[in-house]
Write a protein that holds these residues in place. Structure first.
Motif, PDB file in Angstrom:
ATOM      1  N   UNK A   1       0.803  -1.212   0.000  1.00 49.78           N
ATOM      2  CA  UNK A   1       0.000   0.000   0.000  1.00 49.78           C
ATOM      3  C   UNK A   1       0.838   1.265   0.000  1.00 49.78           C
ATOM      4  N   UNK A   2       0.283   2.292  -0.613  1.00 53.57           N
ATOM      5  CA  UNK A   2       0.986   3.576  -0.685  1.00 53.57           C
ATOM      6  C   UNK A   2       0.929   4.265   0.666  1.00 53.57           C
ATOM      7  N   UNK A   3       2.001   4.929   1.029  1.00 50.66           N
ATOM      8  CA  UNK A   3       2.101   5.648   2.290  1.00 50.66           C
ATOM      9  C   UNK A   3       2.360   7.115   1.962  1.00 50.66           C
ATOM     10  N   UNK A   4       1.690   8.018   2.659  1.00 49.38           N
ATOM     11  CA  UNK A   4       1.850   9.440   2.374  1.00 49.38           C
ATOM     12  C   UNK A   4       3.282   9.929   2.586  1.00 49.38           C
TER      13      UNK A   4
ATOM     14  N   UNK B   1      19.517  -1.281 -17.577  1.00 55.13           N
ATOM     15  CA  UNK B   1      20.213  -0.965 -16.330  1.00 55.13           C
ATOM     16  C   UNK B   1      20.749   0.460 -16.394  1.00 55.13           C
ATOM     17  N   UNK B   2      20.604   1.186 -15.293  1.00 58.97           N
ATOM     18  CA  UNK B   2      21.095   2.548 -15.209  1.00 58.97           C
ATOM     19  C   UNK B   2      20.088   3.613 -15.577  1.00 58.97           C
ATOM     20  N   UNK B   3      18.877   3.214 -15.986  1.00 56.56           N
ATOM     21  CA  UNK B   3      17.847   4.182 -16.376  1.00 56.56           C
ATOM     22  C   UNK B   3      16.968   4.552 -15.186  1.00 56.56           C
ATOM     23  N   UNK B   4      16.602   5.821 -15.040  1.00 57.89           N
ATOM     24  CA  UNK B   4      15.618   6.203 -14.032  1.00 57.89           C
ATOM     25  C   UNK B   4      14.247   5.654 -14.435  1.00 57.89           C
ATOM     26  N   UNK B   5      13.491   5.169 -13.465  1.00 57.00           N
ATOM     27  CA  UNK B   5      12.161   4.600 -13.705  1.00 57.00           C
ATOM     28  C   UNK B   5      11.166   5.376 -12.853  1.00 57.00           C
ATOM     29  N   UNK B   6       9.999   5.696 -13.423  1.00 58.78           N
ATOM     30  CA  UNK B   6       9.090   6.646 -12.782  1.00 58.78           C
ATOM     31  C   UNK B   6       7.677   6.093 -12.570  1.00 58.78           C
ATOM     32  N   UNK B   7       7.047   6.585 -11.495  1.00 55.04           N
ATOM     33  CA  UNK B   7       5.644   6.294 -11.208  1.00 55.04           C
ATOM     34  C   UNK B   7       4.929   7.580 -10.819  1.00 55.04           C
TER      35      UNK B   7
ATOM     36  N   UNK C   1       0.374   2.307  -7.278  1.00 57.35           N
ATOM     37  CA  UNK C   1       0.748   3.524  -7.991  1.00 57.35           C
ATOM     38  C   UNK C   1       0.737   3.264  -9.496  1.00 57.35           C
ATOM     39  N   UNK C   2       0.834   4.319 -10.277  1.00 55.68           N
ATOM     40  CA  UNK C   2       0.715   4.230 -11.727  1.00 55.68           C
ATOM     41  C   UNK C   2       2.081   4.303 -12.392  1.00 55.68           C
ATOM     42  N   UNK C   3       2.425   3.265 -13.134  1.00 55.76           N
ATOM     43  CA  UNK C   3       3.722   3.238 -13.813  1.00 55.76           C
ATOM     44  C   UNK C   3       3.729   4.220 -14.980  1.00 55.76           C
TER      45      UNK C   3
END
Length: 269
Positions: free
Chosen positions: A3-6, A99-105, A147-149
């Protein structure tokens, strides 16, 4: 942790250098340095440094963690993961981040960012528990935290990462480029629709995304359907409030005009 935490993740993340928990040796910078005189680390160095961290405190400092792995001591003025995503110039889709790439959500007020170690896995702060650093599948953390990829990028805040970016497909809405505006029609499924949908959603304010996320996630990501049309209309309303003459309100169903596509960083062909 489920679960997501604030507390995940925090904003206003000062770019202070943190020492890894385990011994780590700096890799020499690539010949010629990086963009605008800034050198960032390639995967041969950034992944090793990420794995040298086993804890990272205070809790919720994901953007600071990735910055330490990729770019310290250079500064970029990034407040949080959302700011890092907004500054990314070479966005990519899919979970096969090299490998080495930033990944975002997208999630909460500040989003989340981690560093790819390849094979669909990332090294992330606060996984598997707050304050810890661990490796996890992208799909697993997406589901566990709800969360949303978003995708990954071959640059960090606009500065190219050595060894990344070649032969990859640009993510919808990322990095600009031509888009077939005639292909963006309600009910259509095609690359132009996917690019428009992603760019449209990313352009909306954080409070709007938070209040509309459930509806957005209920619709197929590549379908320009009723939800997308409503978000498109709402975008026009926001623009109209600032400049009514330039952004007259359209009628429904909403087709994005060339002006809106350019506003979203896309180039109608």
């Amino acid at each position: 942790m489920s679960g997501w935490d604030d507390e995940l993740d925090r904003g206003d993340q000062g770019e202070r250098e943190v020492t890894p928990d385990l011994p780590w040796t700096e890799e020499p910078p690539p010949p010629g340095g990086g963009d605008r005189g800034v050198t960032v680390r390639g995967p041969g160095a950034s992944v090793g440094k990420a794995r040298a961290f086993t804890t990272y405190l205070p809790v919720g400092m994901c953007c600071n963690f990735v910055w330490n792995c990729i770019a310290a001591p250079h500064t970029f003025g990034l407040a949080d993961a959302n700011a890092a995503w907004a500054r990314a110039a070479q966005r990519r889709g899919g979970t096969d981040a090299p490998a080495g790439a930033p990944v975002y959500w997208a999630g909460g007020k500040h989003g989340h960012i981690a560093l790819s170690v390849g094979a669909g896995r990332v090294r992330s702060t606060d996984w598997p528990a707050k304050g810890k650093v661990g490796e996890v599948d992208i799909d697993v953390i997406t589901k566990a935290w709800g969360i949303t990829y978003r995708g990954w990028s071959a640059d960090f805040a606009g500065t190219a990462i050595p060894g990344l970016g070649a032969g990859q497909t640009a993510l919808a809405g990322g990095g600009g480029g031509a888009v077939d505006d005639e292909a963006i029609r309600p009910g259509k499924r095609n690359p132009s629709v996917r690019r428009f949908n992603q760019a449209l959603w990313d352009s909306m304010p954080a409070d709007y995304r938070a209040s509309h996320q459930k509806a957005w996630m209920s619709e197929a990501s590549d379908l320009y359907g009723p939800v997308s049309q409503q978000v498109c209309f709402d975008k026009y309303v926001m623009l109209n409030q600032k400049d009514p003459k330039k952004w007259p309100l359209p009628t429904k169903p909403v087709w994005p005009g060339p002006g809106l596509l350019r506003k979203l960083g896309l180039r109608p062909d």
